[in-house]
Scaffold this active site. Sequence first.
Site, PDB file in Angstrom:
ATOM      1  N   HIS A  37     -18.117 -16.026 -73.623  1.00  0.00           N
ATOM      2  CA  HIS A  37     -17.329 -15.041 -74.365  1.00  0.00           C
ATOM      3  C   HIS A  37     -16.949 -15.618 -75.712  1.00  0.00           C
ATOM      4  O   HIS A  37     -16.664 -16.807 -75.817  1.00  0.00           O
ATOM      5  CB  HIS A  37     -16.059 -14.665 -73.581  1.00  0.00           C
ATOM      6  N   ASP A  86     -17.957  -8.902 -66.780  1.00  0.00           N
ATOM      7  CA  ASP A  86     -19.178  -8.221 -66.356  1.00  0.00           C
ATOM      8  C   ASP A  86     -19.865  -8.924 -65.193  1.00  0.00           C
ATOM      9  O   ASP A  86     -20.684  -8.330 -64.500  1.00  0.00           O
ATOM     10  CB  ASP A  86     -20.159  -8.103 -67.537  1.00  0.00           C
TER      11      ASP A  86
HETATM   12  N1  CMC Z   1     -26.117 -18.403 -70.912  1.00  0.00           N
HETATM   13  C1  CMC Z   1     -26.579 -19.584 -71.415  1.00  0.00           C
HETATM   14  N2  CMC Z   1     -26.129 -20.122 -72.581  1.00  0.00           N
HETATM   15  C2  CMC Z   1     -25.207 -19.436 -73.256  1.00  0.00           C
HETATM   16  C3  CMC Z   1     -24.678 -18.211 -72.808  1.00  0.00           C
HETATM   17  C4  CMC Z   1     -25.173 -17.702 -71.585  1.00  0.00           C
HETATM   18  N3  CMC Z   1     -24.707 -16.533 -71.106  1.00  0.00           N
HETATM   19  N4  CMC Z   1     -23.760 -17.753 -73.689  1.00  0.00           N
HETATM   20  C5  CMC Z   1     -23.698 -18.656 -74.678  1.00  0.00           C
HETATM   21  N5  CMC Z   1     -24.569 -19.687 -74.425  1.00  0.00           N
HETATM   22  C6  CMC Z   1     -24.756 -20.901 -75.229  1.00  0.00           C
HETATM   23  C7  CMC Z   1     -25.546 -20.609 -76.495  1.00  0.00           C
HETATM   24  O1  CMC Z   1     -26.923 -20.781 -76.283  1.00  0.00           O
HETATM   25  C8  CMC Z   1     -24.965 -21.619 -77.453  1.00  0.00           C
HETATM   26  O2  CMC Z   1     -25.516 -22.887 -77.115  1.00  0.00           O
HETATM   27  P1  CMC Z   1     -25.851 -23.962 -78.292  1.00  0.00           P
HETATM   28  O3  CMC Z   1     -24.514 -24.293 -78.902  1.00  0.00           O
HETATM   29  O4  CMC Z   1     -26.500 -25.093 -77.610  1.00  0.00           O
HETATM   30  O5  CMC Z   1     -26.735 -23.229 -79.268  1.00  0.00           O
HETATM   31  C9  CMC Z   1     -23.484 -21.683 -77.072  1.00  0.00           C
HETATM   32  O6  CMC Z   1     -23.463 -21.318 -75.673  1.00  0.00           O
HETATM   33  C10 CMC Z   1     -22.597 -20.738 -77.868  1.00  0.00           C
HETATM   34  O7  CMC Z   1     -23.131 -19.416 -77.783  1.00  0.00           O
HETATM   35  P2  CMC Z   1     -22.983 -18.317 -78.909  1.00  0.00           P
HETATM   36  O8  CMC Z   1     -24.082 -17.313 -78.741  1.00  0.00           O
HETATM   37  O9  CMC Z   1     -22.839 -18.969 -80.248  1.00  0.00           O
HETATM   38  O10 CMC Z   1     -21.568 -17.670 -78.513  1.00  0.00           O
HETATM   39  P3  CMC Z   1     -20.997 -16.286 -79.039  1.00  0.00           P
HETATM   40  O11 CMC Z   1     -19.533 -16.391 -78.980  1.00  0.00           O
HETATM   41  O12 CMC Z   1     -21.615 -15.893 -80.328  1.00  0.00           O
HETATM   42  O13 CMC Z   1     -21.532 -15.227 -77.925  1.00  0.00           O
HETATM   43  C11 CMC Z   1     -21.676 -13.891 -75.973  1.00  0.00           C
HETATM   44  C12 CMC Z   1     -20.752 -14.691 -76.901  1.00  0.00           C
HETATM   45  C13 CMC Z   1     -20.812 -13.122 -74.957  1.00  0.00           C
HETATM   46  C14 CMC Z   1     -22.465 -12.857 -76.808  1.00  0.00           C
HETATM   47  C15 CMC Z   1     -22.654 -14.826 -75.244  1.00  0.00           C
HETATM   48  O14 CMC Z   1     -21.919 -15.775 -74.488  1.00  0.00           O
HETATM   49  C16 CMC Z   1     -23.653 -14.096 -74.354  1.00  0.00           C
HETATM   50  O15 CMC Z   1     -24.698 -13.671 -74.841  1.00  0.00           O
HETATM   51  N6  CMC Z   1     -23.340 -13.946 -73.022  1.00  0.00           N
HETATM   52  C17 CMC Z   1     -24.180 -13.184 -72.115  1.00  0.00           C
HETATM   53  C18 CMC Z   1     -23.914 -11.696 -72.283  1.00  0.00           C
HETATM   54  C19 CMC Z   1     -22.595 -11.270 -71.684  1.00  0.00           C
HETATM   55  O16 CMC Z   1     -22.233 -11.621 -70.566  1.00  0.00           O
HETATM   56  N7  CMC Z   1     -21.853 -10.420 -72.442  1.00  0.00           N
HETATM   57  C20 CMC Z   1     -20.596  -9.836 -71.980  1.00  0.00           C
HETATM   58  C21 CMC Z   1     -19.396 -10.292 -72.762  1.00  0.00           C
HETATM   59  S1  CMC Z   1     -17.858  -9.834 -71.949  1.00  0.00           S
HETATM   60  C22 CMC Z   1     -17.790  -8.095 -72.063  1.00  0.00           C
HETATM   61  C23 CMC Z   1     -17.462  -7.636 -73.420  1.00  0.00           C
HETATM   62  O17 CMC Z   1     -16.271  -7.722 -73.809  1.00  0.00           O
HETATM   63  O18 CMC Z   1     -18.381  -7.188 -74.127  1.00  0.00           O
END
Ligand code: CMC
Length: 427
Positions: A315, A372
């Site tokens: 998140h 989720d």
């Molecule tokens: N599985 C594996 N690695 C992950 C995941 C995941 N679900 N989420 C983040 N990472 C890793 C990412 O690869 C990165 O690693 P590195 O630093 O080595 O490059 C690090 O963690 C930071 O990730 P980010 O993409 O920069 O984080 P963000 O804050 O931009 O993204 C997120 C947040 C929710 C989009 C992302 O965690 C994600 O895609 N999660 C899966 C989708 C999901 O469950 N979404 C629902 C969110 S809760 C409901 C809502 O409010 O929408």
Amino acid sequence: MKKSMTLTDNRTGKSYEFPILEGTRGPGAVDMRSLYKETGLFSYDPGFTSTASCKSKITFIDGEKGELLYRGIPIEELASKHSYLEVCYLLLEGELPTERQALELDLEFRHRAFLPEGLVKLFDLVPDNAHPMSIMSSGVTALSAFYYEHLKLESDDDYREMAHRIIAKMPTLAAFAYRHSIGAKLIYPDIDRSFSENFLYMLRAYPGGKLHLDPGGHREIRKIEIEALDTIFTLHADHEQNASTAVVRSVASTGAHPYVAISSGISALWGRAHGGANESVIEQLKMIGSVENVDKYIARAKDPNDPFRLMGFGHRVYKNFDPRARILKQLQDQLRDELDLDSELMRIAQRIEEIALHDDYFVQRKLYPNIDFYSGIILTALGLPRSMFTPIFVIGRTVGWVTQWIEFKKNTEEAKIARPRQLYVGP
Ligand code: CMC
């Protein structure tokens, strides 16, 4: 003493001072509104990871502590002691309703649950098997044609009518979208039923209004099911400046119709990184197929060269735990004995959770299960089809979008068109 931050441009040696704004909770913010005028420079912050786009009194999240408050009240208290309807009143009006106010809102929502018949005809134009989310965003845009008068809102009562109308109609739109997608006759709302119960009724009833027949006889909707769904709506009701809400505020800033802004929020929510994740979690658990395969997929999630991500993990704001996920995990445990929770899916989910909570990759990046991760399993147990998971998020979140839309409109200090700048790197 006025607090400020000094920025020095080391190309010219010139210093500039920017005021620091303090909120009532959480980090303050540097007021950068004059940055370009004074320095000729933009700030660069893709994804708005460090940018506060507004001042708000609605919802507060402390991502480090795993805290979520609506109008200052912890989500745990709201989910355990109050109905979704009371939460709607709280978000819209700023305080919890009295018993009488809650009753009046309940009656109003029941009366307003019906869609204009002209809108119902639009369903005939949509192909069978259309995903309910595409029908929902088009349906809400179409509602702006039926209630064009909401473009000009003057009194508090005008705002209220606009807000109540869209919240009350959203479950009907979602249920109709689903029934259309499976080619089933539409079931109209039953004004004898409450908000959450009515939604289950419109999805499940046979033409004529009868519910499913069990071998044991006629089956009414169970109280435990209504309460579980109501809690799910409460947990989704608002989440401060998330992607879809930021879209709603952006569209509001152009002066467009409120329902068009909400329709844009629905479109933004659909993506897998946002509300679409709940559908993807179950798809992913099914794809993993058995507990033995979990390690293989965890390795893929950790591989920087593989785009595979664990759905329902991570998140932008929560870096300790998602309090909504904790409440849903408890709800899942309560429902386990009462409802038919898919045991194989549960076992796979539990194994993923165990590994991820201890594995260095997830611990270092502070990746925890989010809302989720658990909602899909509960919604499956309630007999709700996967294509309806994100529409259910929409139903719960509508009050948040409309409350944020109203806050934006009423705060004239911030009434500026949302118009980011760019760092041009092209030819
Ligand atoms: N599985 C594996 N690695 C992950 C995941 C995941 N679900 N989420 C983040 N990472 C890793 C990412 O690869 C990165 O690693 P590195 O630093 O080595 O490059 C690090 O963690 C930071 O990730 P980010 O993409 O920069 O984080 P963000 O804050 O931009 O993204 C997120 C947040 C929710 C989009 C992302 O965690 C994600 O895609 N999660 C899966 C989708 C999901 O469950 N979404 C629902 C969110 S809760 C409901 C809502 O409010 O929408």
